[in-house]
Scaffold this motif. Structure first.
Motif, PDB file in Angstrom:
ATOM      1  N   SER A   1      -1.728  -5.042   6.109  1.00  0.00           N
ATOM      2  CA  SER A   1      -1.265  -6.354   5.665  1.00  0.00           C
ATOM      3  C   SER A   1      -1.451  -6.457   4.161  1.00  0.00           C
ATOM      4  O   SER A   1      -2.328  -5.800   3.586  1.00  0.00           O
ATOM      5  N   CYS A   2      -0.622  -7.265   3.495  1.00  0.00           N
ATOM      6  CA  CYS A   2      -0.789  -7.523   2.069  1.00  0.00           C
ATOM      7  C   CYS A   2      -0.711  -9.016   1.827  1.00  0.00           C
ATOM      8  O   CYS A   2      -0.170  -9.763   2.648  1.00  0.00           O
ATOM      9  N   SER A   3      -1.242  -9.448   0.679  1.00  0.00           N
ATOM     10  CA  SER A   3      -1.445 -10.875   0.489  1.00  0.00           C
ATOM     11  C   SER A   3      -1.313 -11.276  -0.971  1.00  0.00           C
ATOM     12  O   SER A   3      -1.375 -10.444  -1.883  1.00  0.00           O
ATOM     13  N   ASN A   4      -1.168 -12.581  -1.167  1.00  0.00           N
ATOM     14  CA  ASN A   4      -1.222 -13.141  -2.509  1.00  0.00           C
ATOM     15  C   ASN A   4      -2.604 -12.979  -3.141  1.00  0.00           C
ATOM     16  O   ASN A   4      -2.763 -13.231  -4.337  1.00  0.00           O
ATOM     17  N   ASP A   5      -3.608 -12.615  -2.350  1.00  0.00           N
ATOM     18  CA  ASP A   5      -4.958 -12.423  -2.906  1.00  0.00           C
ATOM     19  C   ASP A   5      -5.115 -11.074  -3.602  1.00  0.00           C
ATOM     20  O   ASP A   5      -6.215 -10.681  -3.961  1.00  0.00           O
ATOM     21  N   THR A   6      -4.023 -10.346  -3.785  1.00  0.00           N
ATOM     22  CA  THR A   6      -3.921  -9.051  -4.482  1.00  0.00           C
ATOM     23  C   THR A   6      -4.537  -7.898  -3.694  1.00  0.00           C
ATOM     24  O   THR A   6      -4.724  -6.812  -4.238  1.00  0.00           O
TER      25      THR A   6
ATOM     26  N   ILE B   1       3.443   2.572   0.376  1.00  0.00           N
ATOM     27  CA  ILE B   1       3.810   2.026  -0.924  1.00  0.00           C
ATOM     28  C   ILE B   1       3.690   0.513  -0.863  1.00  0.00           C
ATOM     29  O   ILE B   1       3.733  -0.090   0.211  1.00  0.00           O
ATOM     30  N   SER B   2       3.541  -0.117  -2.031  1.00  0.00           N
ATOM     31  CA  SER B   2       3.437  -1.569  -2.099  1.00  0.00           C
ATOM     32  C   SER B   2       4.114  -2.062  -3.375  1.00  0.00           C
ATOM     33  O   SER B   2       4.196  -1.339  -4.369  1.00  0.00           O
ATOM     34  N   THR B   3       4.599  -3.295  -3.347  1.00  0.00           N
ATOM     35  CA  THR B   3       5.232  -3.894  -4.518  1.00  0.00           C
ATOM     36  C   THR B   3       4.740  -5.322  -4.683  1.00  0.00           C
ATOM     37  O   THR B   3       4.281  -5.942  -3.720  1.00  0.00           O
ATOM     38  N   GLY B   4       4.860  -5.853  -5.909  1.00  0.00           N
ATOM     39  CA  GLY B   4       4.349  -7.196  -6.104  1.00  0.00           C
ATOM     40  C   GLY B   4       4.790  -7.867  -7.379  1.00  0.00           C
ATOM     41  O   GLY B   4       5.666  -7.390  -8.112  1.00  0.00           O
ATOM     42  N   GLU B   5       4.130  -8.980  -7.648  1.00  0.00           N
ATOM     43  CA  GLU B   5       4.451  -9.837  -8.781  1.00  0.00           C
ATOM     44  C   GLU B   5       3.902  -9.292 -10.090  1.00  0.00           C
ATOM     45  O   GLU B   5       4.156  -9.861 -11.150  1.00  0.00           O
ATOM     46  N   ASP B   6       3.166  -8.190 -10.055  1.00  0.00           N
ATOM     47  CA  ASP B   6       2.666  -7.583 -11.296  1.00  0.00           C
ATOM     48  C   ASP B   6       3.645  -6.559 -11.849  1.00  0.00           C
ATOM     49  O   ASP B   6       3.282  -5.702 -12.630  1.00  0.00           O
TER      50      ASP B   6
ATOM     51  N   SER C   1       9.289  -9.795 -10.719  1.00  0.00           N
ATOM     52  CA  SER C   1       8.941  -9.704  -9.296  1.00  0.00           C
ATOM     53  C   SER C   1       9.584  -8.472  -8.670  1.00  0.00           C
ATOM     54  O   SER C   1      10.799  -8.312  -8.715  1.00  0.00           O
ATOM     55  N   VAL C   2       8.759  -7.626  -8.096  1.00  0.00           N
ATOM     56  CA  VAL C   2       9.278  -6.480  -7.337  1.00  0.00           C
ATOM     57  C   VAL C   2       9.144  -6.894  -5.872  1.00  0.00           C
ATOM     58  O   VAL C   2       8.085  -6.778  -5.265  1.00  0.00           O
ATOM     59  N   TRP C   3      10.243  -7.399  -5.329  1.00  0.00           N
ATOM     60  CA  TRP C   3      10.209  -8.112  -4.057  1.00  0.00           C
ATOM     61  C   TRP C   3      10.023  -7.231  -2.829  1.00  0.00           C
ATOM     62  O   TRP C   3       9.339  -7.612  -1.882  1.00  0.00           O
TER      63      TRP C   3
ATOM     64  N   TYR D   1       0.227 -11.147  -6.952  1.00  0.00           N
ATOM     65  CA  TYR D   1       0.668 -11.213  -5.559  1.00  0.00           C
ATOM     66  C   TYR D   1       1.319  -9.910  -5.103  1.00  0.00           C
ATOM     67  O   TYR D   1       2.077  -9.290  -5.848  1.00  0.00           O
ATOM     68  N   ILE D   2       1.047  -9.511  -3.856  1.00  0.00           N
ATOM     69  CA  ILE D   2       1.672  -8.325  -3.270  1.00  0.00           C
ATOM     70  C   ILE D   2       2.684  -8.811  -2.235  1.00  0.00           C
ATOM     71  O   ILE D   2       2.343  -9.567  -1.320  1.00  0.00           O
ATOM     72  N   TYR D   3       3.926  -8.366  -2.379  1.00  0.00           N
ATOM     73  CA  TYR D   3       5.007  -8.897  -1.559  1.00  0.00           C
ATOM     74  C   TYR D   3       5.406  -8.019  -0.375  1.00  0.00           C
ATOM     75  O   TYR D   3       5.827  -8.525   0.658  1.00  0.00           O
TER      76      TYR D   3
END
Length: 612
Positions: free
Chosen positions: A206-211, A246-251, A272-274, A232-234
């Motif tokens: 799981s991924c979350s806005n909590d980074t 792999i993961s993507t996010g708001e960074d 944003s890398v959605w 945030y991780i999207y």
């Protein structure tokens, strides 16, 4: 020939707005599907030419609003190539064959945006929505509704074991479902759960806005927490070995994880890398807020030409980074070294380093594969470029703290907002926090947008209108006249850098959520930019309404109307009785009379110039 590091294979500028979802297709070989806020989906197939690019096979249309998510429904005897399911802000799910641009059928039932989809065996489809529910679909019918979350359901997956489903929510929890019942609730994330990915029958990510990213056993234990993202991780996607991901996010990053460690960080010239997906050949497709799909590969023969790789790096170096977004972690600009600091090698891939160059602050990232520091942008706010003043609210700094008056004479509510945030999510969270009706979402969001116009990060936004606001957004590195890119109501991100007008506004104001205008100035609402909401020439229906608030506003407007057009107290009382009768479903009152309808017609037709 395969290298350990991923590099750009190609950039696909096919969409006109944010790319919100990606899914690897079953057919044709190597194809994938993308969906976007431009209301379309697109099927992409690999080129036969040596440029290693992709060609659009066709566009999918059928949604009347933004398309938020996509998944592939597994092949069946009837549809051996599988089907494509897309969810949108029109609350619908459209299902397509891979060779048709119009939906085969449409699934209706959700009461708000469908923002996540997952498919399982035998054509089962699981959907999640802002309406706080998940729904299970089979053979074009809703078989069950999963209720239990207290906020939007942003992530769903169907586990390989038949009958088990997972949902992740903005209420910070993950729930396990079987036969329509919640069997278990997983707690641990400290903010909204944004993505889920299956590892096996017994484990999931799981991924979350909590980074953070968490690895869970289905039995309930969190066995590992991964940290590397700074915002945030999207989205998540798992490699075929079921371990690496792999993961993507708001960074602004794509991060590649192997054996539990982040082994490569790829920054993109978009805030944003959605979304992401792993293609069958191991390449990675990425969708971002600049409307561009980028494909990365570890295979040297499929990598872009040296000229295209340099162009990508140049575009990245020209982006602007606001330190308030947290993309670079905590920084102290006054302590930054000079350019000589770049002579020292980095300690790990993706490490960032800020340096002062005269009056500018530049950001660099260490690339292990290239053995050098790569410029990833200029930091605004690190010099005299910063123009906005921070407002402290509840111990945190914000660009704005608005005062919102919801009830006439009632207590005011504070709405803190940063320019790096999405006004739609800010409005959504504000309404939810204060237990206010979701019918005010558009009004509150548009108030934020109107009252932050002219305050942007980076160069002025390009021409082109946002479909909600008429505003535009900055596209990092863009110099052409492509349309602007808009924000999203549920992202937790900084999608909008609103407006292109020159009018500045003070960092405080008072909004009236019924009209969207400013209570501090009754004329403010009339002065908003023309958009798709006004003028309104046809009827608008609401599922719910607060009759007392509506009457309070009508009485206020009636007091401002010319004397000859004002309603008498007797007529206002009649209007109030009519309003109560239609807004309260349990009311035993008979249908409105023709006299009452005429009264309503008169009340709705004040002369031009009255604040309606």
């Amino acid at each position: 020939m395969t290298s350990n590091a991923y590099k750009l294979r190609c950039s696909i500028p096919g969409h006109e707005m944010d790319v919100r979802g990606l899914a690897s297709a079953v057919f044709p070989d190597g194809a994938f599907v993308s969906v976007s806020r431009d209301r379309t989906g697109r099927v992409w197939v690999p080129n036969s030419s040596p440029d290693n690019g992709f060609t659009e096979m066709h566009s999918l249309s059928g949604h009347s609003n933004f398309v938020s998510c996509v998944c592939i429904i597994t092949p069946s005897e009837t549809y051996p190539r599988g089907l494509i399911a897309t969810g949108g802000n029109d609350n619908n799910i459209c299902v397509f064959t891979l060779d048709q641009s119009q939906p085969l059928f449409t699934l209706t039932g959700h009461k708000s945006t469908v923002c996540t989809l997952s498919s399982g065996k035998f054509g089962t489809l699981l959907s999640g929505s802002w309406d706080t529910t998940a729904k299970v679909w089979l053979n074009e019918k809703c078989m069950m509704t999963l209720q239990g979350h207290t906020a939007a359901v942003w992530a769903v997956v169907i586990l390989p074991e038949q009958g088990l489903m997972l949902s992740g929510s903005a209420d910070k929890t993950i729930k396990l479902w079987k036969a329509g019942r919640c069997e278990k609730t997983y707690e641990g994330h400290e903010d909204c759960v944004r993505g889920l990915a299956v590892i096996s029958n017994t484990e999931f990510f799981s991924c979350s806005n909590d980074t953070s990213i968490r690895r869970w056993l289905v039995t309930g234990e969190c066995v590992q927490v991964y940290y590397s993202h700074t915002n945030y991780i999207y989205s998540l996607a798992v490699f075929p070995n079921s371990q690496d991901f792999i993961s993507t996010g708001e960074d602004r990053t794509l991060r590649i994880w192997r054996q539990g460690e982040c082994t490569q960080t790829i920054r993109l010239p978009a805030q944003s890398v959605w979304c992401c997906c792993v293609l069958p050949n191991g390449d990675i497709a990425i969708g971002a807020s600049d409307g561009i799909i980028r494909v990365f590969t570890p295979v040297e023969d499929r990598m872009a030409s040296p000229e295209d790789l340099q162009a990508f790096e140049d575009e990245l170096s020209k982006t602007t980074i606001d330190p308030k977004t947290g993309d670079l972690g905590d920084i102290k600009i006054e302590d930054l070294p000079g350019r000589e600091h770049l002579n020292e090698p980095g300690n790990r891939d993706g490490q960032t380093r800020l340096i002062k160059d005269g009056q500018k602050v530049e950001a660099y990232q260490w690339s292990v594969s290239d053995d050098r520091w790569m410029k990833i942008g200029d930091v605004v706010g690190g010099s005299n470029q910063q123009t906005s003043k921070s407002v402290v609210y509840e111990g945190k700094e914000y660009d704005y703290v608005f005062t919102i008056d919801v009830n006439e004479g009632g207590p005011s509510m504070k709405l803190p907002y940063n320019l790096s945030e999405d006004p739609w999510l800010t409005a959504h969270n504000f309404l939810q926090k204060n237990d206010l009706s979701p019918m005010f979402l558009d009004q509150v969001a548009n108030f934020i947008i109107e009252n932050t116009k002219g305050h942007v990060v980076g160069p002025a936004p390009p021409a082109g209108g946002d479909p909600f606001t008429g505003g535009a957004r900055y596209i990092p590195g863009a110099s052409d006249d492509r349309p602007g890119f808009g924000g999203d109501p549920f992202t937790g991100s900084g999608r909008y850098i609103p407006g292109s007008g020159p009018t500045p506004s003070a960092p405080a104001g008072v909004a009236d959520p019924f009209t969207g205008g400013g209570a501090y100035s009754s004329a403010a609402f009339r002065q908003t930019a023309t958009n798709i909401y006004f003028p309104k020439t046809d009827g608008v229906t609401f599922e719910q309404a607060n009759s007392s608030q509506i009457m309070a506003k009508i009485k206020e407007l009636n007091g401002d109307a010319p004397q000859e057009h004002r309603l008498t107290e007797e007529l206002l009382e009649s209007l109030e009785r009519l309003l109560v009768s239609v807004s309260e479903p349990n009311s035993s009152k008979s249908p409105p009379t023709i006299q009452e309808i005429n009264l309503l017609w008169k009340a709705a037709h004040w002369p031009e110039g009255t604040n309606i």
